[in-house]
Design an enzyme around this catalytic site. Sequence first.
Site, mmCIF file in Angstrom:
data_model
loop_
_atom_site.group_PDB
_atom_site.id
_atom_site.type_symbol
_atom_site.label_atom_id
_atom_site.label_comp_id
_atom_site.label_asym_id
_atom_site.label_seq_id
_atom_site.Cartn_x
_atom_site.Cartn_y
_atom_site.Cartn_z
ATOM 1 N N GLY A 55 1.987 2.092 10.849
ATOM 2 C CA GLY A 55 3.009 3.160 10.854
ATOM 3 C C GLY A 55 3.685 3.339 12.198
ATOM 4 N N GLY A 109 2.815 -1.272 4.261
ATOM 5 C CA GLY A 109 2.747 0.153 3.932
ATOM 6 C C GLY A 109 4.142 0.712 3.719
ATOM 7 C CG HIS A 157 -6.080 2.037 4.899
ATOM 8 N ND1 HIS A 157 -5.678 2.991 5.804
ATOM 9 C CD2 HIS A 157 -5.047 1.171 4.770
ATOM 10 C CE1 HIS A 157 -4.437 2.715 6.197
ATOM 11 N NE2 HIS A 157 -4.035 1.615 5.583
ATOM 12 C CD GLU A 186 -3.871 -2.523 7.120
ATOM 13 O OE1 GLU A 186 -2.680 -2.714 6.881
ATOM 14 O OE2 GLU A 186 -4.477 -1.507 6.765
ATOM 15 C CB SER A 233 4.629 -1.982 12.085
ATOM 16 O OG SER A 233 4.219 -0.647 12.325
ATOM 17 C CG ASN A 291 -1.758 1.240 1.330
ATOM 18 O OD1 ASN A 291 -1.876 2.000 0.363
ATOM 19 N ND2 ASN A 291 -2.353 1.478 2.495
ATOM 20 C CD1 TRP A 292 3.791 1.211 -2.718
ATOM 21 C CD2 TRP A 292 3.901 2.458 -4.587
ATOM 22 N NE1 TRP A 292 4.703 0.633 -3.562
ATOM 23 C CE2 TRP A 292 4.803 1.372 -4.712
ATOM 24 C CE3 TRP A 292 3.799 3.370 -5.637
ATOM 25 C CZ2 TRP A 292 5.597 1.186 -5.855
ATOM 26 C CZ3 TRP A 292 4.584 3.177 -6.772
ATOM 27 C CH2 TRP A 292 5.478 2.100 -6.869
ATOM 28 C CE LYS A 293 -0.049 3.680 4.652
ATOM 29 N NZ LYS A 293 -0.266 3.887 6.056
ATOM 30 C CD GLU A 309 -3.285 5.760 6.373
ATOM 31 O OE1 GLU A 309 -3.265 5.763 5.132
ATOM 32 O OE2 GLU A 309 -2.342 5.333 7.070
#
Length: 259
Positions: A182, A243, A104, A176, A222, A10-12, A106
Amino acid sequence: MHKDFFVVANWKMNKNSAETKAYLHELSGLLARCSFRVLKSKRVVLCVPFTSLSVLVECKELPYLSELCVGAQNCHFSGSGAFTGEISANMLVSSGVDYVILGHSERRILFGETDEFISRKVSACLNCGLKVILCVGEDSSERKSGKTADVIKRQIDSVLVQLEENRISDLIVAYEPVWAIGAGISASLAEVNEVAGFIDNILKSYCTLSSKSVPKVIYGGSVSKRNVKDIAHLSGIDGVLVGRASLNCREFVDILSAI
Ligand code: PEP
């Protein structure tokens, strides 16, 4: 490791098209130096920003990249219409996309996406032939107050009650925990195993016709080259969602090589 072990990047909101191209050329070069095992044994999905999708599709022509799967990170539930800034499932499919991340944390936290909204997106994407990576997970206060199971059950039920059983097999559920994303420290193996088992039981309760349609459960939060091997060996885990560590091509190849 079997073919259906997922490694989802997941490159965001990272990398423009030139940076994407450079990454994929580097990936092709690094994979050329790896053993055959590294790609053949797993399903690697790169979920890139919308603006990098066409570059990813083109770069599948490069040596060792033909089996990469193309992933997006969001999608609207309508087919078309007055939704400025949004992208439909049909637009993704016609751009060569195979997978899409939905729900997600976010998107839930920063963009106010509700269970109901996410559920509509999942249905629309599955109906269009996309495979959906549905993210679920509790935040730290929910974990501390013993609500992990309730939160995850609510997030999964809200999606699955809307789906025909024959659509469920195109779903992948990513556990997740929000507190591990992160953070630099993943959930413990025991925590991952416990929640993965719980998720699997919920999913099985929706798959009455065939056990083959039970969605796979993957873990994200992570994941790094240091912990991926242990996570991948958990019996209830069919893949990882990576990520930050996927943004550096060498580190991503180290992750693929470690499994
Ligand atoms: C994610 O955001 O989906 C994720 C897993 O991030 P990270 O690996 O950086 O924790």
